[in-house]
Enzyme design. Structure first.
Site, PDB file in Angstrom:
ATOM      1  N   SER A  52       0.865  -1.183   0.000  1.00 47.13           N
ATOM      2  CA  SER A  52       0.000   0.000   0.000  1.00 47.13           C
ATOM      3  C   SER A  52       0.897   1.227   0.000  1.00 47.13           C
ATOM      4  O   SER A  52       1.619   1.477   0.964  1.00 47.13           O
ATOM      5  CB  SER A  52      -0.908   0.012   1.232  1.00 47.13           C
ATOM      6  N   MET A  71       3.209   2.484   5.371  1.00 48.98           N
ATOM      7  CA  MET A  71       3.051   1.518   4.308  1.00 48.98           C
ATOM      8  C   MET A  71       2.753   0.140   4.901  1.00 48.98           C
ATOM      9  O   MET A  71       3.244  -0.196   5.983  1.00 48.98           O
ATOM     10  CB  MET A  71       4.351   1.464   3.500  1.00 48.98           C
ATOM     11  N   CYS A  72       1.953  -0.654   4.207  1.00 48.31           N
ATOM     12  CA  CYS A  72       1.683  -2.015   4.672  1.00 48.31           C
ATOM     13  C   CYS A  72       1.659  -2.965   3.488  1.00 48.31           C
ATOM     14  O   CYS A  72       1.719  -2.531   2.331  1.00 48.31           O
ATOM     15  CB  CYS A  72       0.377  -2.075   5.455  1.00 48.31           C
ATOM     16  N   THR A  73       1.603  -4.264   3.775  1.00 52.16           N
ATOM     17  CA  THR A  73       1.545  -5.256   2.715  1.00 52.16           C
ATOM     18  C   THR A  73       0.138  -5.822   2.612  1.00 52.16           C
ATOM     19  O   THR A  73      -0.577  -5.926   3.608  1.00 52.16           O
ATOM     20  CB  THR A  73       2.526  -6.418   2.974  1.00 52.16           C
TER      21      THR A  73
END
Length: 197
Positions: A52, A71-73
């Site tokens: 993201s 940010m993330c996955t």
């Protein structure tokens, strides 16, 4: 004579109410139709791991949590029924939190619906644009009893995306009525990245 006048007045009021409701419904449908969907959408190519990169929203939770977001996955997979299982892992304080969502396919390829069991909100998800190998732009209209909101997400296959793609995300978010303080390029982090295998 009075009864006839009263009945006509009631009928007129009902007609006005029904036409108002019809216009409201039409407005909602038009708002949904105004968000484009990827032409010739190929669902199997959307699966796999994404990062993201950008998030935009006019919801209250976004305003409250914006300064904490990173940010993330996200892992997208297809279920046996042809729906999308969306699993996001993101840092929250000292922990890594994983959230699973089931996006149910609709009659239109590239459009999905999702109901949040915790908040009772209905999400109308559009895959707006993607080349599957680099980026994916998604827009979601969220409605619940207290009102509605818009969310735009920018996914990337890598932790960095070209300035051109970032500008596309920003511009599209503005076209959805979001202001610059409702648009966020998520700060990079290494936290929780390894957990989302």
């Amino acid at each position: 004579m009075g009864f006839v006048t009263l009945r006509m007045s009631f009928t007129s009021s009902m007609a006005t109410l029904l036409s108002t409701l019809a216009l409201a419904l039409l407005g909602t449908l038009h708002a949904q139709d105004s968000i484009p969907v990827q032409a010739d959408f190929q669902q199997d190519k959307l699966t796999g791991r994404w990062y993201s990169i950008g998030l935009a929203s006019n919801s209250n939770w976004f305003k409250e949590k914006r300064h904490l977001m990173k940010m993330c996955t996200t892992i997208i997979s297809t279920t046996a029924e042809g729906n999308l299982e969306v699993t996001s892992t993101y840092p929250k304080g000292d922990q890594c939190v994983t959230r699973n969502s089931l996006y149910t396919k609709t009659e239109q390829p590239g459009r999905f619906s999702y109901t949040n069991p915790r908040w009772g909100s209905t999400h109308n998800v559009h895959v707006v644009e993607t080349n599957y190998e680099e980026y994916a732009l998604l827009a979601t209209q969220i409605s619940k009893g207290t009102g509605s909101s818009t969310m735009v997400l920018l996914y990337s296959r890598t932790k960095e995306l070209s300035p051109r793609r970032l500008e596309m995300f920003t511009q599209f978010s503005r076209e959805q009525g979001l202001t610059d303080d409702e648009i966020l390029i998520l700060p990079q982090t290494d936290k929780c990245m390894a957990d989302a295998a």
